[in-house]
Write an enzyme that holds these catalytic residues in place. Structure first.
Site, PDB file in Angstrom:
ATOM      1  N   GLU A  18       0.846  -1.207   0.000  1.00 20.61           N
ATOM      2  CA  GLU A  18       0.000   0.000   0.000  1.00 20.61           C
ATOM      3  C   GLU A  18       0.871   1.243   0.000  1.00 20.61           C
ATOM      4  O   GLU A  18       1.833   1.337   0.765  1.00 20.61           O
ATOM      5  CB  GLU A  18      -0.896  -0.025   1.248  1.00 20.61           C
ATOM      6  CG  GLU A  18      -2.256   0.579   1.024  1.00 20.61           C
ATOM      7  CD  GLU A  18      -3.086  -0.219   0.025  1.00 20.61           C
ATOM      8  OE1 GLU A  18      -3.076   0.137  -1.175  1.00 20.61           O
ATOM      9  OE2 GLU A  18      -3.738  -1.175   0.445  1.00 20.61           O
ATOM     10  N   ASP A  24       3.042   2.061  -4.969  1.00 17.12           N
ATOM     11  CA  ASP A  24       3.028   1.984  -6.448  1.00 17.12           C
ATOM     12  C   ASP A  24       3.697   3.194  -7.085  1.00 17.12           C
ATOM     13  O   ASP A  24       4.442   3.068  -8.051  1.00 17.12           O
ATOM     14  CB  ASP A  24       1.619   1.743  -7.013  1.00 17.12           C
ATOM     15  CG  ASP A  24       0.577   2.781  -6.658  1.00 17.12           C
ATOM     16  OD1 ASP A  24       0.809   3.609  -5.750  1.00 17.12           O
ATOM     17  OD2 ASP A  24      -0.504   2.767  -7.302  1.00 17.12           O
ATOM     18  N   ALA A  60     -15.095   3.567  -1.399  1.00 25.25           N
ATOM     19  CA  ALA A  60     -14.885   2.527  -0.388  1.00 25.25           C
ATOM     20  C   ALA A  60     -13.485   1.935  -0.485  1.00 25.25           C
ATOM     21  O   ALA A  60     -13.192   0.911   0.116  1.00 25.25           O
ATOM     22  CB  ALA A  60     -15.934   1.435  -0.526  1.00 25.25           C
ATOM     23  N   LEU A  63     -12.237   0.616  -3.140  1.00 23.53           N
ATOM     24  CA  LEU A  63     -12.287  -0.567  -4.011  1.00 23.53           C
ATOM     25  C   LEU A  63     -12.079  -0.181  -5.483  1.00 23.53           C
ATOM     26  O   LEU A  63     -12.407  -0.941  -6.386  1.00 23.53           O
ATOM     27  CB  LEU A  63     -13.628  -1.285  -3.856  1.00 23.53           C
ATOM     28  CG  LEU A  63     -13.907  -1.838  -2.451  1.00 23.53           C
ATOM     29  CD1 LEU A  63     -15.322  -2.385  -2.363  1.00 23.53           C
ATOM     30  CD2 LEU A  63     -12.899  -2.924  -2.093  1.00 23.53           C
ATOM     31  N   SER A  64     -11.569   1.013  -5.700  1.00 26.54           N
ATOM     32  CA  SER A  64     -11.227   1.477  -7.053  1.00 26.54           C
ATOM     33  C   SER A  64     -12.417   1.650  -7.975  1.00 26.54           C
ATOM     34  O   SER A  64     -12.357   1.287  -9.152  1.00 26.54           O
ATOM     35  CB  SER A  64     -10.224   0.540  -7.724  1.00 26.54           C
ATOM     36  OG  SER A  64      -8.972   0.793  -7.228  1.00 26.54           O
ATOM     37  N   SER A  65     -13.480   2.221  -7.449  1.00 27.53           N
ATOM     38  CA  SER A  65     -14.597   2.524  -8.346  1.00 27.53           C
ATOM     39  C   SER A  65     -14.143   3.516  -9.415  1.00 27.53           C
ATOM     40  O   SER A  65     -14.640   3.474 -10.553  1.00 27.53           O
ATOM     41  CB  SER A  65     -15.777   3.081  -7.548  1.00 27.53           C
ATOM     42  OG  SER A  65     -15.360   4.193  -6.789  1.00 27.53           O
ATOM     43  N   ASP A  97      -4.261   0.599  -9.423  1.00 31.78           N
ATOM     44  CA  ASP A  97      -5.690   0.330  -9.575  1.00 31.78           C
ATOM     45  C   ASP A  97      -6.046   0.040 -11.031  1.00 31.78           C
ATOM     46  O   ASP A  97      -6.762  -0.917 -11.336  1.00 31.78           O
ATOM     47  CB  ASP A  97      -6.511   1.525  -9.078  1.00 31.78           C
ATOM     48  CG  ASP A  97      -6.215   1.857  -7.628  1.00 31.78           C
ATOM     49  OD1 ASP A  97      -5.574   1.026  -6.948  1.00 31.78           O
ATOM     50  OD2 ASP A  97      -6.610   2.947  -7.173  1.00 31.78           O
TER      51      ASP A  97
HETATM   52  C1  GLA Z   1      -5.098   4.735  -4.332  1.00 36.54           C
HETATM   53  C2  GLA Z   1      -4.315   5.047  -5.612  1.00 36.54           C
HETATM   54  C3  GLA Z   1      -3.311   3.930  -5.915  1.00 36.54           C
HETATM   55  C4  GLA Z   1      -2.449   3.603  -4.719  1.00 36.54           C
HETATM   56  C5  GLA Z   1      -3.314   3.421  -3.460  1.00 36.54           C
HETATM   57  C6  GLA Z   1      -2.486   3.242  -2.226  1.00 36.54           C
HETATM   58  O1  GLA Z   1      -5.905   3.617  -4.513  1.00 36.54           O
HETATM   59  O2  GLA Z   1      -5.193   5.176  -6.702  1.00 36.54           O
HETATM   60  O3  GLA Z   1      -2.513   4.296  -7.030  1.00 36.54           O
HETATM   61  O4  GLA Z   1      -1.461   4.572  -4.525  1.00 36.54           O
HETATM   62  O5  GLA Z   1      -4.195   4.515  -3.256  1.00 36.54           O
HETATM   63  O6  GLA Z   1      -1.759   2.063  -2.298  1.00 36.54           O
END
Ligand code: GLA
Length: 380
Positions: A32, A35, A122, A124-126, A171
């Site tokens: 976390e 990236d 949330a 979860l990458s919406s 993501d």
């Molecule tokens: C968000 C960003 C990702 C990553 C995470 C933390 O989801 O979109 O690129 O940096 O935070 O790991």
């Protein structure tokens, strides 16, 4: 198996007027806030989706509608400035259209409707799912199939320039490249992806704290800036090229805050390698301890957790989770919990009940399946 990013775009067989696509959300087992410092991450696509249905409209405008927002938006194709207020969701969709046009793809007008069962905000990458679903309908209509890494980079640029969030690439790659039953070991400096199977006896449960985060509020950017300051001090592009010993010897010069931010990044990068090895060896106890260490580091050194996430992680330990930690950008959003598959639905029920008992507040728990990446569903 390792998938290298290919540079060649493949023409799809058919250019069309109607395209449906879907893009999954993602969890992240570990890795976390590394990236954007060239680290390795271990996300996985999950069975919650943003779906897009698009139809060419023969005009020079894009009409956007979403089941989760009020009112349609009509945007001229040449529109160049980000949206704000209750239209800001459109940055993730129209921003992608604009990036395809900027890259020279001859996108013409279309109507698109989005539906989603992926909770917003949330962790979860919406956002990446909305971007990728848009990218796929654009490609479907153009009769084009970009390599996954190229599509992910276009979507990331839309997020930087339109949504104003300086996100990393995790993501967008996870949403595009998911493999059923697997997490993805993604090297964010080369964009190489190695799928890593999640043993059948293990399952992931997501617990949405319902605390809404806003990565665009500047905290995410501040963390990135601190990392960049540390990397600049060592004269490297990314902190991945700095050892823990080198960091420690520069503690005074870096100053306490920058030192602790960099300590999170460097220690988390080490944990990812150890976690992947533990998972492969079936050493679930070690994997769980590494998730716990990841959470502590995000809470104490990176300062991106919050009371609700800390409480959820604590409760998860007491309910027999193998590992639990906050996930995504932080300041709310979800925790990811690794549990025995046979106990997953029980764990999901128990954590909701226990959290209610302890705090009086409601959270939502979801046992998720790891699924394949975004795809075009049909083209007519
Ligand atoms: C968000 C960003 C990702 C990553 C995470 C933390 O989801 O979109 O690129 O940096 O935070 O790991």
């Amino acid at each position: 198996m390792s998938i290298s990013p290919s540079k060649v775009s493949t023409p799809r067989t058919q250019i069309s007027g109607f395209v449906r696509a879907r893009a999954p959300g993602r969890i992240n087992l570990i890795g976390e806030h590394v990236d954007y410092q060239g680290g390795v991450v271990m996300p996985a696509a999950i069975n919650r989706y943003v779906k897009a249905a698009a139809q060419a409209n023969g005009r020079s405008e894009v009409r956007l509608s979403s089941s989760q927002s009020h009112g349609d938006l009509v945007v001229p194709l040449e529109h160049k400035t980000p949206f704000s207020g209750d239209k800001s969701w459109a940055n993730y969709a129209f921003g992608v259209v604009a990036k395809y046009r900027d890259a020279g793809h001859p996108v013409t007008g279309f109507d698109v409707k989005f539906e989603s069962n992926l909770p917003l905000g949330a962790g979860l990458s919406s956002s990446a799912a909305l971007e990728t679903a848009t990218a796929l309908v654009v490609e479907g209509m153009l009769g084009l199939e970009l390599p996954q890494a190229e599509r992910a980079l276009l979507c990331q640029r839309a997020e930087h320039e339109w949504a104003g969030v300086p996100c990393g690439i995790m993501d967008q790659l996870a949403v595009n490249a998911g493999v059923a039953g697997h997490a993805l070991k993604i090297d964010c400096s080369t964009l190489e992806i190695a799928p890593a199977p999640l043993p059948a006896n293990l399952s992931a449960v997501v617990v949405d704290s319902k605390v809404k985060h806003a990565l665009a509020d500047g905290e995410y950017a501040k963390r990135r800036a601190d990392c960049e300051a540390a990397a600049a001090f060592f004269d490297v592009e990314f902190l991945r090229d700095v050892t823990a010993g080198e960091l420690d010897s520069a503690q005074i010069q870096l100053g306490e805050r920058v030192y602790r931010r960099a300590r999170h990044v460097i220690s988390e990068m080490a944990r990812v390698g150890e976690f992947a090895a533990a998972l492969e060896a079936g050493d679930t106890a070690a994997a769980g301890l590494l998730m716990a260490a990841s959470h502590s580091s995000l809470r104490d050194d990176y300062e991106v957790s919050c009371q609700e996430l800390d409480t959820l992680v604590e409760i998860a330990g007491g309910l027999g989770a193998i590992g639990a930690r906050m996930m995504g950008g932080g300041f709310g959003g979800s925790t990811v919990n690794l549990v025995e598959t046979s106990a997953a639905s029980r764990f999901a029920e128990d954590i909701v009940a226990r959290y209610r008992e302890e705090t009086g507040a409601e959270v939502e728990a979801l046992a998720v399946n790891l699924v394949g990446g975004a795809s075009i569903e049909n083209v007519e």
